[in-house]
Design an enzyme around this catalytic site. Sequence first.
Site, PDB file in Angstrom:
ATOM      1  CB  CYS A 249      13.759  -6.378 -53.982  1.00 20.82           C
ATOM      2  SG  CYS A 249      12.895  -6.937 -52.518  1.00 20.82           S
TER       3      CYS A 249
ATOM      4  CG  HIS B 118      13.426  -2.276 -54.374  1.00 13.61           C
ATOM      5  ND1 HIS B 118      12.131  -2.749 -54.491  1.00 13.61           N
ATOM      6  CD2 HIS B 118      13.927  -2.812 -53.227  1.00 13.61           C
ATOM      7  CE1 HIS B 118      11.875  -3.540 -53.459  1.00 13.61           C
ATOM      8  NE2 HIS B 118      12.936  -3.593 -52.675  1.00 13.61           N
TER       9      HIS B 118
ATOM     10  CG  ASN C 195       9.959  -4.011 -50.300  1.00 11.65           C
ATOM     11  OD1 ASN C 195       9.775  -4.347 -51.458  1.00 11.65           O
ATOM     12  ND2 ASN C 195      11.083  -4.261 -49.643  1.00 11.65           N
TER      13      ASN C 195
HETATM   14  O1  UT7 Z   1      13.540  -5.072 -50.405  1.00 13.65           O
HETATM   15  C1  UT7 Z   1      14.782  -5.673 -50.166  1.00 13.65           C
HETATM   16  C2  UT7 Z   1      15.689  -4.719 -49.556  1.00 13.65           C
HETATM   17  N1  UT7 Z   1      15.222  -4.403 -48.243  1.00 13.65           N
HETATM   18  C3  UT7 Z   1      15.878  -3.563 -47.511  1.00 13.65           C
HETATM   19  O2  UT7 Z   1      16.868  -3.038 -47.994  1.00 13.65           O
HETATM   20  C4  UT7 Z   1      15.411  -3.296 -46.115  1.00 13.65           C
HETATM   21  C5  UT7 Z   1      16.524  -2.664 -45.363  1.00 13.65           C
HETATM   22  N2  UT7 Z   1      16.278  -2.506 -43.944  1.00 13.65           N
HETATM   23  C6  UT7 Z   1      15.381  -1.632 -43.441  1.00 13.65           C
HETATM   24  O3  UT7 Z   1      14.606  -1.034 -44.164  1.00 13.65           O
HETATM   25  C7  UT7 Z   1      15.401  -1.366 -41.960  1.00 13.65           C
HETATM   26  O4  UT7 Z   1      16.529  -1.997 -41.404  1.00 13.65           O
HETATM   27  C8  UT7 Z   1      14.132  -1.823 -41.203  1.00 13.65           C
HETATM   28  C9  UT7 Z   1      12.981  -0.887 -41.539  1.00 13.65           C
HETATM   29  C10 UT7 Z   1      13.784  -3.241 -41.607  1.00 13.65           C
HETATM   30  C11 UT7 Z   1      14.356  -1.760 -39.708  1.00 13.65           C
HETATM   31  O5  UT7 Z   1      14.747  -0.450 -39.332  1.00 13.65           O
HETATM   32  P1  UT7 Z   1      16.012  -0.244 -38.361  1.00 13.65           P
HETATM   33  O6  UT7 Z   1      16.114   1.186 -38.115  1.00 13.65           O
HETATM   34  O7  UT7 Z   1      17.167  -0.926 -39.047  1.00 13.65           O
HETATM   35  O8  UT7 Z   1      15.571  -0.950 -37.059  1.00 13.65           O
HETATM   36  P2  UT7 Z   1      16.249  -2.177 -36.285  1.00 13.65           P
HETATM   37  O9  UT7 Z   1      16.014  -3.451 -37.032  1.00 13.65           O
HETATM   38  O10 UT7 Z   1      17.663  -1.822 -35.939  1.00 13.65           O
HETATM   39  O11 UT7 Z   1      15.406  -2.180 -34.960  1.00 13.65           O
HETATM   40  C12 UT7 Z   1      15.437  -1.069 -34.060  1.00 13.65           C
HETATM   41  C13 UT7 Z   1      14.458  -1.328 -32.935  1.00 13.65           C
HETATM   42  C14 UT7 Z   1      14.600  -2.728 -32.323  1.00 13.65           C
HETATM   43  O12 UT7 Z   1      14.360  -2.604 -30.937  1.00 13.65           O
HETATM   44  P3  UT7 Z   1      15.600  -2.556 -29.908  1.00 13.65           P
HETATM   45  O13 UT7 Z   1      16.352  -3.845 -30.144  1.00 13.65           O
HETATM   46  O14 UT7 Z   1      16.378  -1.346 -30.271  1.00 13.65           O
HETATM   47  O15 UT7 Z   1      14.914  -2.480 -28.585  1.00 13.65           O
HETATM   48  C15 UT7 Z   1      13.465  -3.497 -32.956  1.00 13.65           C
HETATM   49  O16 UT7 Z   1      13.012  -4.559 -32.123  1.00 13.65           O
HETATM   50  O17 UT7 Z   1      13.118  -1.259 -33.448  1.00 13.65           O
HETATM   51  C16 UT7 Z   1      12.408  -2.439 -33.073  1.00 13.65           C
HETATM   52  N3  UT7 Z   1      11.404  -2.713 -34.086  1.00 13.65           N
HETATM   53  C17 UT7 Z   1      10.168  -2.195 -34.067  1.00 13.65           C
HETATM   54  N4  UT7 Z   1       9.550  -1.364 -33.197  1.00 13.65           N
HETATM   55  C18 UT7 Z   1       8.283  -1.008 -33.456  1.00 13.65           C
HETATM   56  C19 UT7 Z   1      11.545  -3.495 -35.195  1.00 13.65           C
HETATM   57  N5  UT7 Z   1      10.387  -3.482 -35.890  1.00 13.65           N
HETATM   58  C20 UT7 Z   1       9.533  -2.690 -35.210  1.00 13.65           C
HETATM   59  C21 UT7 Z   1       8.196  -2.281 -35.431  1.00 13.65           C
HETATM   60  N6  UT7 Z   1       7.624  -1.445 -34.538  1.00 13.65           N
HETATM   61  N7  UT7 Z   1       7.484  -2.673 -36.515  1.00 13.65           N
END
Ligand code: UT7
Length: 318
Positions: free
Chosen positions: A114, A245, A275
């Site tokens: 990215c 980005h 993204n």
């Molecule tokens: O381009 C390069 C740079 N990229 C970035 O900087 C990306 C940075 N990270 C992010 O944008 C976010 O961390 C994400 C969008 C990837 C994830 O969001 P989050 O708020 O950090 O969620 P998480 O990974 O902490 O997951 C929270 C919950 C989990 O469930 P539990 O363990 O709390 O039960 C995941 O399993 O959300 C769950 N989850 C989903 N639920 C429904 C993860 N993906 C999904 C989904 N739909 N698609």
Amino acid sequence: MTYSKILGTGSYLPKKILTNFDLEKMVETTNAWIVERTGIHERHVAADNENAVTMAEQAGRIALEAAGIKPADVGMIIVSSTTPHMVFPSTACLLQEKYKIAGCPAFDLNASACAGFMYAFSIADQYIRTGAIKNALVIGSEVMSRVIDWEDRSTCVLFGDGAGAVVLGASDTPGILSTHLHADGTHKDVLYLPLGSGKSPNLETVKMMGNQLFKLAVNTLGDLFDETLAVNGMQKSDIDWLVPHQANMRIIDAMAKKLNLPMERVAITLDKQGNTSSASIPLALDQAVRDGRIQRGQILMMEGFGGGLAWGSALVKY
Ligand code: UT7
């Protein structure tokens, strides 16, 4: 003194659109979760006959037309891509063939996804400032849909395909005020795309520790803004636009707050494009230029952050 200036921009997005509701039928997710956690509503997905070269070609042609530069006058082509059509020849060389030009340096650049466009932009800027070339075609082109595990809900909802292009040209007045590039390989495990073990350039799929990456992005980009402003003796209040980005609306929101900018002063394509990795900054820039929001003379803060980790910024007088 010679500066480089943005002469023209262009973009290309595949026709096929995949909505969050389409994804609800593919993995265990909901439109509500995707919108709330990322800000993404839909993304474009390349057709079978599209790839990083075909998309870059279109975006590049539009940028050249906007810049009033003939392909034959291009002094350098740099394509940033982590999803090239071939390992070699480079996307940039394949573009030279399509544009029927030959001779100028042309290469691909992989700065760990990215942040790639900021690296390509900075290199082109350096060549123009030193007088080595008069203009450069700088493109980010990504087919992220081909390196995504479509059964992994934590990544497949995030990415999209597309290409964005910028033509930089020599100018007596600024122009690009400064560029800033950084990397830190100690965080290599938070976002990566391994090579497969097969014979062809088969790739595995993107692996991401999203939460950790999120925090690293917010902290790192805050410092990057401070560095970029300090080098130019500028204040946050001097910035007219943030062109970030497009990884996550919550990250973009935090970045706007760090610059004291209202969201109306941020170029956002994330909601409609997801993204698109190293294509996202030129895609966002092109959209805001074409719809008249970004105007000549305004000051832009551009930033990219991604796997590697690698990150970079540019302060630009458009
Ligand atoms: O381009 C390069 C740079 N990229 C970035 O900087 C990306 C940075 N990270 C992010 O944008 C976010 O961390 C994400 C969008 C990837 C994830 O969001 P989050 O708020 O950090 O969620 P998480 O990974 O902490 O997951 C929270 C919950 C989990 O469930 P539990 O363990 O709390 O039960 C995941 O399993 O959300 C769950 N989850 C989903 N639920 C429904 C993860 N993906 C999904 C989904 N739909 N698609």
